[in-house]
Design a protein around this motif. Structure first.
Motif, PDB file in Angstrom:
ATOM      1  N   TRP A   1       0.833  -1.175   0.000  1.00 35.82           N
ATOM      2  CA  TRP A   1       0.000   0.000   0.000  1.00 35.82           C
ATOM      3  C   TRP A   1       0.882   1.244   0.000  1.00 35.82           C
ATOM      4  N   VAL A   2       0.660   2.101  -0.968  1.00 34.26           N
ATOM      5  CA  VAL A   2       1.427   3.336  -1.111  1.00 34.26           C
ATOM      6  C   VAL A   2       0.502   4.490  -0.758  1.00 34.26           C
ATOM      7  N   ASP A   3       0.733   5.088   0.394  1.00 33.53           N
ATOM      8  CA  ASP A   3      -0.145   6.147   0.898  1.00 33.53           C
ATOM      9  C   ASP A   3      -1.599   5.697   0.857  1.00 33.53           C
ATOM     10  N   GLY A   4      -1.817   4.453   1.247  1.00 31.16           N
ATOM     11  CA  GLY A   4      -3.162   3.901   1.348  1.00 31.16           C
ATOM     12  C   GLY A   4      -3.687   3.221   0.101  1.00 31.16           C
ATOM     13  N   ALA A   5      -3.011   3.360  -1.042  1.00 33.35           N
ATOM     14  CA  ALA A   5      -3.477   2.762  -2.294  1.00 33.35           C
ATOM     15  C   ALA A   5      -2.788   1.418  -2.524  1.00 33.35           C
ATOM     16  N   SER A   6      -3.583   0.404  -2.884  1.00 32.88           N
ATOM     17  CA  SER A   6      -3.069  -0.948  -3.093  1.00 32.88           C
ATOM     18  C   SER A   6      -2.422  -1.082  -4.469  1.00 32.88           C
ATOM     19  N   VAL A   7      -1.214  -1.652  -4.501  1.00 29.75           N
ATOM     20  CA  VAL A   7      -0.554  -1.857  -5.798  1.00 29.75           C
ATOM     21  C   VAL A   7      -1.261  -2.939  -6.607  1.00 29.75           C
ATOM     22  N   VAL A   8      -1.979  -3.827  -5.943  1.00 34.77           N
ATOM     23  CA  VAL A   8      -2.690  -4.907  -6.626  1.00 34.77           C
ATOM     24  C   VAL A   8      -4.034  -4.424  -7.167  1.00 34.77           C
ATOM     25  N   ASN A   9      -4.793  -3.725  -6.332  1.00 31.65           N
ATOM     26  CA  ASN A   9      -6.160  -3.357  -6.691  1.00 31.65           C
ATOM     27  C   ASN A   9      -6.337  -1.920  -7.177  1.00 31.65           C
ATOM     28  N   GLU A  10      -5.362  -1.046  -6.883  1.00 35.41           N
ATOM     29  CA  GLU A  10      -5.486   0.362  -7.271  1.00 35.41           C
ATOM     30  C   GLU A  10      -4.205   0.884  -7.914  1.00 35.41           C
ATOM     31  N   PRO A  11      -3.722   0.206  -8.950  1.00 29.60           N
ATOM     32  CA  PRO A  11      -2.429   0.598  -9.532  1.00 29.60           C
ATOM     33  C   PRO A  11      -2.421   2.016 -10.087  1.00 29.60           C
ATOM     34  N   GLU A  12      -3.558   2.471 -10.633  1.00 30.71           N
ATOM     35  CA  GLU A  12      -3.600   3.833 -11.185  1.00 30.71           C
ATOM     36  C   GLU A  12      -3.364   4.870 -10.098  1.00 30.71           C
ATOM     37  N   LYS A  13      -3.978   4.659  -8.927  1.00 31.21           N
ATOM     38  CA  LYS A  13      -3.795   5.586  -7.809  1.00 31.21           C
ATOM     39  C   LYS A  13      -2.344   5.596  -7.335  1.00 31.21           C
ATOM     40  N   VAL A  14      -1.726   4.405  -7.330  1.00 27.08           N
ATOM     41  CA  VAL A  14      -0.321   4.312  -6.913  1.00 27.08           C
ATOM     42  C   VAL A  14       0.558   5.125  -7.856  1.00 27.08           C
ATOM     43  N   ARG A  15       0.314   4.983  -9.164  1.00 35.49           N
ATOM     44  CA  ARG A  15       1.143   5.681 -10.156  1.00 35.49           C
ATOM     45  C   ARG A  15       1.026   7.191 -10.039  1.00 35.49           C
ATOM     46  N   GLU A  16      -0.128   7.668  -9.585  1.00 36.20           N
ATOM     47  CA  GLU A  16      -0.300   9.107  -9.383  1.00 36.20           C
ATOM     48  C   GLU A  16       0.553   9.625  -8.235  1.00 36.20           C
ATOM     49  N   LYS A  17       0.858   8.736  -7.282  1.00 38.89           N
ATOM     50  CA  LYS A  17       1.524   9.150  -6.052  1.00 38.89           C
ATOM     51  C   LYS A  17       3.042   9.032  -6.105  1.00 38.89           C
ATOM     52  N   ILE A  18       3.569   8.259  -7.066  1.00 38.08           N
ATOM     53  CA  ILE A  18       4.995   7.931  -7.041  1.00 38.08           C
ATOM     54  C   ILE A  18       5.739   8.478  -8.260  1.00 38.08           C
ATOM     55  N   GLY A  19       7.050   8.616  -8.086  1.00 37.79           N
ATOM     56  CA  GLY A  19       7.982   8.757  -9.188  1.00 37.79           C
ATOM     57  C   GLY A  19       8.853   7.515  -9.176  1.00 37.79           C
ATOM     58  N   PHE A  20       9.151   6.955 -10.347  1.00 35.61           N
ATOM     59  CA  PHE A  20       9.911   5.703 -10.410  1.00 35.61           C
ATOM     60  C   PHE A  20      11.037   5.827 -11.413  1.00 35.61           C
ATOM     61  N   LEU A  21      12.222   5.449 -10.982  1.00 32.24           N
ATOM     62  CA  LEU A  21      13.400   5.494 -11.854  1.00 32.24           C
ATOM     63  C   LEU A  21      14.165   4.193 -11.735  1.00 32.24           C
ATOM     64  N   THR A  22      14.450   3.579 -12.870  1.00 33.21           N
ATOM     65  CA  THR A  22      15.280   2.382 -12.899  1.00 33.21           C
ATOM     66  C   THR A  22      16.104   2.390 -14.178  1.00 33.21           C
ATOM     67  N   SER A  23      17.319   1.889 -14.097  1.00 36.97           N
ATOM     68  CA  SER A  23      18.183   1.854 -15.277  1.00 36.97           C
ATOM     69  C   SER A  23      17.671   0.867 -16.316  1.00 36.97           C
ATOM     70  N   GLU A  24      16.744  -0.026 -15.918  1.00 34.58           N
ATOM     71  CA  GLU A  24      16.200  -1.009 -16.850  1.00 34.58           C
ATOM     72  C   GLU A  24      15.195  -0.386 -17.823  1.00 34.58           C
ATOM     73  N   LEU A  25      14.634   0.769 -17.444  1.00 37.27           N
ATOM     74  CA  LEU A  25      13.684   1.449 -18.314  1.00 37.27           C
ATOM     75  C   LEU A  25      14.392   2.626 -18.965  1.00 37.27           C
ATOM     76  N   LYS A  26      14.492   2.591 -20.276  1.00 34.18           N
ATOM     77  CA  LYS A  26      15.241   3.606 -21.002  1.00 34.18           C
ATOM     78  C   LYS A  26      14.303   4.614 -21.666  1.00 34.18           C
ATOM     79  N   LEU A  27      14.745   5.866 -21.732  1.00 34.10           N
ATOM     80  CA  LEU A  27      14.042   6.861 -22.516  1.00 34.10           C
ATOM     81  C   LEU A  27      14.244   6.554 -23.996  1.00 34.10           C
ATOM     82  N   GLU A  28      13.248   6.831 -24.792  1.00 35.96           N
ATOM     83  CA  GLU A  28      13.321   6.570 -26.232  1.00 35.96           C
ATOM     84  C   GLU A  28      14.386   7.465 -26.872  1.00 35.96           C
TER      85      GLU A  28
END
Length: 257
Positions: free
Chosen positions: A78-105
């Motif tokens: 749960w990210v600030d109360g939002a479930s990653v399983v059941n409320e992924p859209e809400k989670v994405r609104e709350k977070i910034g995510f950076l990983t070297s595995e995801l490349k910019l085009e």
């Protein structure tokens, strides 16, 4: 004063199927690999929480589940109360995510990508332009704003990726190996910025195998080995008798024993 739990992972588990070639490389007959095994931990508002472990320990898989890129086989977070399983859209609104595995085009420019992801997150044009000007100047991207990503240096690509991951000014930031592959100067720019974000009250979850990065940045640390959280405590408590590297190897020896 009791700290607010801003992120809670509960019994996260993730397995992957192994091909015959992978079975041969890992010298196993098992058809599945357990990447994360019933992992549980919490992160508090306004802290930097480090997930420390060697390559292959399950750090990246954990963060990919927390950021909703992949679903756990079981468990939830749960990210600030939002479930990653059941409320992924809400989670994405709350977070910034950076990983070297995801490349910019490679074809697009930092300027275009910043605008694109700002619109995707519903950032107003006024806030977008203000944030872009400040962030591009802070990281020296302004001189390369119209250079295609494919023509940028490794360090500049990483800085552009970092800035673009924060277009919506999230309060919860998840970074997977934020200094991986960077030269010393660029790594220093990134770590200094992470400390600034913490000073602004942001919560940062980062994974790394670099002891010095954890010692410099983190308030609390979870040590992950073979997909399991084997210890989780404040950095001060973990290092009260020895430095972090020595403590880590003590934990490894205890597990082997």
């Amino acid at each position: 004063m009791e700290q607010k739990v801003i992120l809670k992972a509960q019994n996260l588990r993730k397995t992957f199927k192994l091909s015959k070639k992978q079975q041969a490389l890992e010298k196993t007959k098992d058809k599945k690999k357990v990447a994360v095994a019933d992992l549980t931990f919490s992160a508090y508002e306004g802290e930097i929480f480090g997930i420390l472990g060697p390559n292959g320990a399950g750090k990246t898989t954990t963060l990919r589940m927390l950021s909703t890129l992949i679903k756990p086989d079981s468990g939830d977070a749960w990210v600030d109360g939002a479930s990653v399983v059941n409320e992924p859209e809400k989670v994405r609104e709350k977070i910034g995510f950076l990983t070297s595995e995801l490349k910019l085009e490679d074809f697009f420019t930092p300027n275009y990508l910043f605008d694109f992801f700002s619109e995707l997150h519903g950032v107003s044009p006024e806030d977008r332009d203000r944030r872009k000007a400040a962030m591009f100047k802070r990281f020296g991207i302004d001189e390369f704003a119209e250079v295609k990503v494919g023509n940028l240096s490794t360090g500049m690509k990483q800085k552009a990726s970092l800035v673009i991951s924060l277009v919506h000014d999230p309060d919860i930031i998840i970074f997977d190996e934020p200094t991986n592959g960077l030269d010393v100067l660029t790594a220093r720019v990134v770590t200094d910025f992470l400390q600034e974000l913490k000073g602004q009250g942001k919560t940062i979850i980062l994974s790394t195998h670099i002891f010095s990065l954890v010692e410099k940045l983190c308030d609390r640390v979870g040590v992950v080995l073979d997909g399991r959280m084997v210890v989780c405590d404040t950095l001060a408590e973990l290092t009260k008798d020895c430095d972090l590297e020595e403590k880590f190897f003590q934990i490894c020896q205890e597990m082997e024993g």
